[in-house]
Every structure is written in C-alpha cells, then in structure tokens.
Design a protein around this motif. Structure first.
Motif, PDB file in Angstrom:
ATOM      1  N   ILE A  89       0.555  -1.320  -0.060  1.00  0.00           N
ATOM      2  CA  ILE A  89      -0.002   0.065  -0.141  1.00  0.00           C
ATOM      3  C   ILE A  89       1.098   1.141   0.126  1.00  0.00           C
ATOM      4  O   ILE A  89       1.799   1.485   0.840  1.00  0.00           O
ATOM      5  CB  ILE A  89      -0.770  -0.014   1.213  1.00  0.00           C
ATOM      6  CG1 ILE A  89      -1.928  -1.180   1.176  1.00  0.00           C
ATOM      7  CG2 ILE A  89      -1.703   1.280   1.263  1.00  0.00           C
ATOM      8  CD1 ILE A  89      -2.637  -1.339   2.539  1.00  0.00           C
ATOM      9  N   ASN A  90       0.788   2.082  -1.172  1.00  0.00           N
ATOM     10  CA  ASN A  90       1.222   3.392  -1.178  1.00  0.00           C
ATOM     11  C   ASN A  90       0.190   4.448  -0.674  1.00  0.00           C
ATOM     12  O   ASN A  90      -0.758   4.324  -1.213  1.00  0.00           O
ATOM     13  CB  ASN A  90       1.935   3.534  -2.637  1.00  0.00           C
ATOM     14  CG  ASN A  90       2.967   2.403  -2.969  1.00  0.00           C
ATOM     15  OD1 ASN A  90       3.804   2.081  -2.364  1.00  0.00           O
ATOM     16  ND2 ASN A  90       2.633   1.963  -4.110  1.00  0.00           N
ATOM     17  N   ARG A 104       3.692   7.714   2.205  1.00  0.00           N
ATOM     18  CA  ARG A 104       4.308   6.618   2.494  1.00  0.00           C
ATOM     19  C   ARG A 104       4.393   5.602   1.453  1.00  0.00           C
ATOM     20  O   ARG A 104       3.260   5.367   0.506  1.00  0.00           O
ATOM     21  CB  ARG A 104       3.317   5.772   3.394  1.00  0.00           C
ATOM     22  CG  ARG A 104       3.732   4.526   3.984  1.00  0.00           C
ATOM     23  CD  ARG A 104       2.424   3.465   4.413  1.00  0.00           C
ATOM     24  NE  ARG A 104       3.086   2.423   4.972  1.00  0.00           N
ATOM     25  CZ  ARG A 104       2.995   1.308   4.355  1.00  0.00           C
ATOM     26  NH1 ARG A 104       2.840   1.129   3.371  1.00  0.00           N
ATOM     27  NH2 ARG A 104       3.649   0.303   4.957  1.00  0.00           N
ATOM     28  N   ILE A 105       5.469   5.045   1.063  1.00  0.00           N
ATOM     29  CA  ILE A 105       5.478   4.177  -0.153  1.00  0.00           C
ATOM     30  C   ILE A 105       6.117   2.779   0.708  1.00  0.00           C
ATOM     31  O   ILE A 105       7.009   2.674   1.284  1.00  0.00           O
ATOM     32  CB  ILE A 105       7.000   4.526  -0.814  1.00  0.00           C
ATOM     33  CG1 ILE A 105       6.640   5.889  -1.591  1.00  0.00           C
ATOM     34  CG2 ILE A 105       7.275   3.502  -2.189  1.00  0.00           C
ATOM     35  CD1 ILE A 105       5.513   6.022  -2.440  1.00  0.00           C
ATOM     36  N   SER A 106       5.293   1.612   0.026  1.00  0.00           N
ATOM     37  CA  SER A 106       5.448   0.398   0.716  1.00  0.00           C
ATOM     38  C   SER A 106       6.908  -0.136   0.556  1.00  0.00           C
ATOM     39  O   SER A 106       7.645  -0.161  -0.504  1.00  0.00           O
ATOM     40  CB  SER A 106       4.498  -0.683   0.160  1.00  0.00           C
ATOM     41  OG  SER A 106       4.620  -1.870   0.889  1.00  0.00           O
ATOM     42  N   GLU A 107       7.415  -0.764   1.598  1.00  0.00           N
ATOM     43  CA  GLU A 107       8.633  -1.358   1.412  1.00  0.00           C
ATOM     44  C   GLU A 107       8.468  -2.896   0.909  1.00  0.00           C
ATOM     45  O   GLU A 107       9.575  -3.620   0.631  1.00  0.00           O
ATOM     46  CB  GLU A 107       9.357  -1.543   2.868  1.00  0.00           C
ATOM     47  CG  GLU A 107       9.864  -0.015   3.134  1.00  0.00           C
ATOM     48  CD  GLU A 107      10.395  -0.136   4.510  1.00  0.00           C
ATOM     49  OE1 GLU A 107      10.719  -1.112   5.155  1.00  0.00           O
ATOM     50  OE2 GLU A 107      10.918   0.907   4.994  1.00  0.00           O
ATOM     51  N   ARG A 108       7.383  -3.405   0.849  1.00  0.00           N
ATOM     52  CA  ARG A 108       7.062  -4.730   0.290  1.00  0.00           C
ATOM     53  C   ARG A 108       7.111  -4.876  -1.097  1.00  0.00           C
ATOM     54  O   ARG A 108       6.500  -4.206  -2.069  1.00  0.00           O
ATOM     55  CB  ARG A 108       5.646  -5.173   0.741  1.00  0.00           C
ATOM     56  CG  ARG A 108       5.452  -5.059   2.301  1.00  0.00           C
ATOM     57  CD  ARG A 108       4.181  -5.739   2.814  1.00  0.00           C
ATOM     58  NE  ARG A 108       4.194  -7.268   2.153  1.00  0.00           N
ATOM     59  CZ  ARG A 108       3.334  -8.032   2.311  1.00  0.00           C
ATOM     60  NH1 ARG A 108       2.459  -7.877   3.211  1.00  0.00           N
ATOM     61  NH2 ARG A 108       3.793  -9.191   1.945  1.00  0.00           N
ATOM     62  N   ARG A 109       7.910  -5.673  -1.586  1.00  0.00           N
ATOM     63  CA  ARG A 109       8.450  -5.784  -3.190  1.00  0.00           C
ATOM     64  C   ARG A 109       8.039  -7.039  -3.696  1.00  0.00           C
ATOM     65  O   ARG A 109       7.505  -6.996  -4.892  1.00  0.00           O
ATOM     66  CB  ARG A 109       9.899  -5.814  -3.419  1.00  0.00           C
ATOM     67  CG  ARG A 109      10.505  -4.446  -2.806  1.00  0.00           C
ATOM     68  CD  ARG A 109       9.928  -3.172  -3.639  1.00  0.00           C
ATOM     69  NE  ARG A 109      10.354  -1.836  -3.145  1.00  0.00           N
ATOM     70  CZ  ARG A 109       9.648  -0.931  -2.605  1.00  0.00           C
ATOM     71  NH1 ARG A 109       8.481  -0.956  -2.629  1.00  0.00           N
ATOM     72  NH2 ARG A 109      10.097  -0.061  -2.137  1.00  0.00           N
ATOM     73  N   ILE A 117      -1.704  -1.387  -3.918  1.00  0.00           N
ATOM     74  CA  ILE A 117      -2.639  -0.515  -3.906  1.00  0.00           C
ATOM     75  C   ILE A 117      -2.169   1.021  -3.766  1.00  0.00           C
ATOM     76  O   ILE A 117      -1.218   1.172  -2.811  1.00  0.00           O
ATOM     77  CB  ILE A 117      -3.452  -0.897  -2.885  1.00  0.00           C
ATOM     78  CG1 ILE A 117      -4.159  -2.275  -3.148  1.00  0.00           C
ATOM     79  CG2 ILE A 117      -4.675   0.275  -2.549  1.00  0.00           C
ATOM     80  CD1 ILE A 117      -4.805  -2.938  -1.929  1.00  0.00           C
ATOM     81  N   ASP A 118      -2.710   1.780  -4.619  1.00  0.00           N
ATOM     82  CA  ASP A 118      -2.285   3.314  -4.182  1.00  0.00           C
ATOM     83  C   ASP A 118      -3.621   4.114  -3.422  1.00  0.00           C
ATOM     84  O   ASP A 118      -4.614   3.878  -4.293  1.00  0.00           O
ATOM     85  CB  ASP A 118      -1.984   3.773  -5.432  1.00  0.00           C
ATOM     86  CG  ASP A 118      -0.602   3.483  -6.045  1.00  0.00           C
ATOM     87  OD1 ASP A 118       0.061   3.134  -5.353  1.00  0.00           O
ATOM     88  OD2 ASP A 118      -0.425   3.703  -7.347  1.00  0.00           O
ATOM     89  N   LEU A 119      -3.361   4.824  -2.577  1.00  0.00           N
ATOM     90  CA  LEU A 119      -4.538   5.462  -1.888  1.00  0.00           C
ATOM     91  C   LEU A 119      -3.989   6.923  -1.949  1.00  0.00           C
ATOM     92  O   LEU A 119      -2.832   7.499  -1.770  1.00  0.00           O
ATOM     93  CB  LEU A 119      -4.708   4.918  -0.361  1.00  0.00           C
ATOM     94  CG  LEU A 119      -4.817   3.631  -0.103  1.00  0.00           C
ATOM     95  CD1 LEU A 119      -4.959   3.173   1.470  1.00  0.00           C
ATOM     96  CD2 LEU A 119      -6.223   3.041  -0.884  1.00  0.00           C
TER      97      LEU A 119
END
Length: 133
Positions: A89-90, A104-109, A117-119
């Motif tokens: 989730i970004n 917030r940029i997700s660290e999950r790759r 998902i972009d919010l």
C-alpha cells in the motif's frame, strides 16, 4: 494521522476518473478503498454511481483481515494491514496546488501486482480520508 468518514474531493479532482471517493459514513474509508481495488465494480454509463456507493462493496468486508487494526486507519498501522492481507500500500497526498506528494511508499516488493494499492490521503480543516487511485 488518521482518516475517517466521507469528505468531498477538492474541486480540481472532483471529476477525475482515476480517483474513487467511496461515500461511506463510518471510519473505514481505507478498508473500503482496498476492497474496491481488490474487487472492482466496473464503470459504464449506468453503474458509475455504484462504484462510489459503499453497498457495492459491503459483501467483501470479511475478505479483508483487520484483526488488531483500529479505524480510522492510522498511517503507522498500514504495515500491519499489508502483512495481514499480503498487500503493498502506497499513500499519496496533494498540496494546495494539487501536486502529488508521497506520504508512504510500501517496502513490500514481493507482492502480486494486483495487490499493489495506491491511496490518496486528503485533508481539510475538519477531517481527512483515503480515496482509491
């Protein structure tokens, strides 16, 4: 920071076809946006309003694990929601000139592309909320 019930988009974004502002009256706008991304209700001339109507997504509410998550969703709790549901989730916001600002940029790759998902996090003097992008 946390987000809650329905809030209108800024005038410059109101008619965007790329931002989904679900009309909910609870504090779960982030959850409804995630559900809308994972279980989209396709738009055409007759169903455009249903995409914004929370009732289009209610039957998927149990498809998202929110164990231990309190709503309205705080940005610092997004990592837990990602882990519980195998999501990335970004979160972005906008400034007064409607420039996009990453919050917030997700660290999950290693997440399935369809679970990225972009919010959009919007704020006014009284409230804040998430919208799906």
């Amino acid at each position: 920071m946390k987000a809650s019930a329905y809030l209108q988009l800024p005038e410059k974004l109101k008619n965007s076809k790329y931002i989904l502002n679900i009309q909910n009256e609870d504090d779960k706008c982030a959850q409804w946006c995630i559900i809308a991304h994972l279980f989209p209700k396709y738009e055409n001339n007759r169903t455009r309003r249903i995409r914004k109507n929370i009732n289009a997504y209610r039957h998927h509410e149990k498809d998202i694990n929110t164990t231990g998550i309190q709503f309205p969703l705080k940005i610092q709790d997004v990592s837990k929601l990602e882990e519980l549901n195998d999501l990335s989730i970004n979160i972005f916001s906008i400034d007064g000139k409607v420039n996009i600002i990453p919050i917030r940029i997700s660290e999950r790759r290693n997440v399935n592309e369809q679970r990225n998902i972009d919010l959009l996090y919007i704020v006014n003097e009284m409230s804040s909320r998430y919208c799906a992008v």
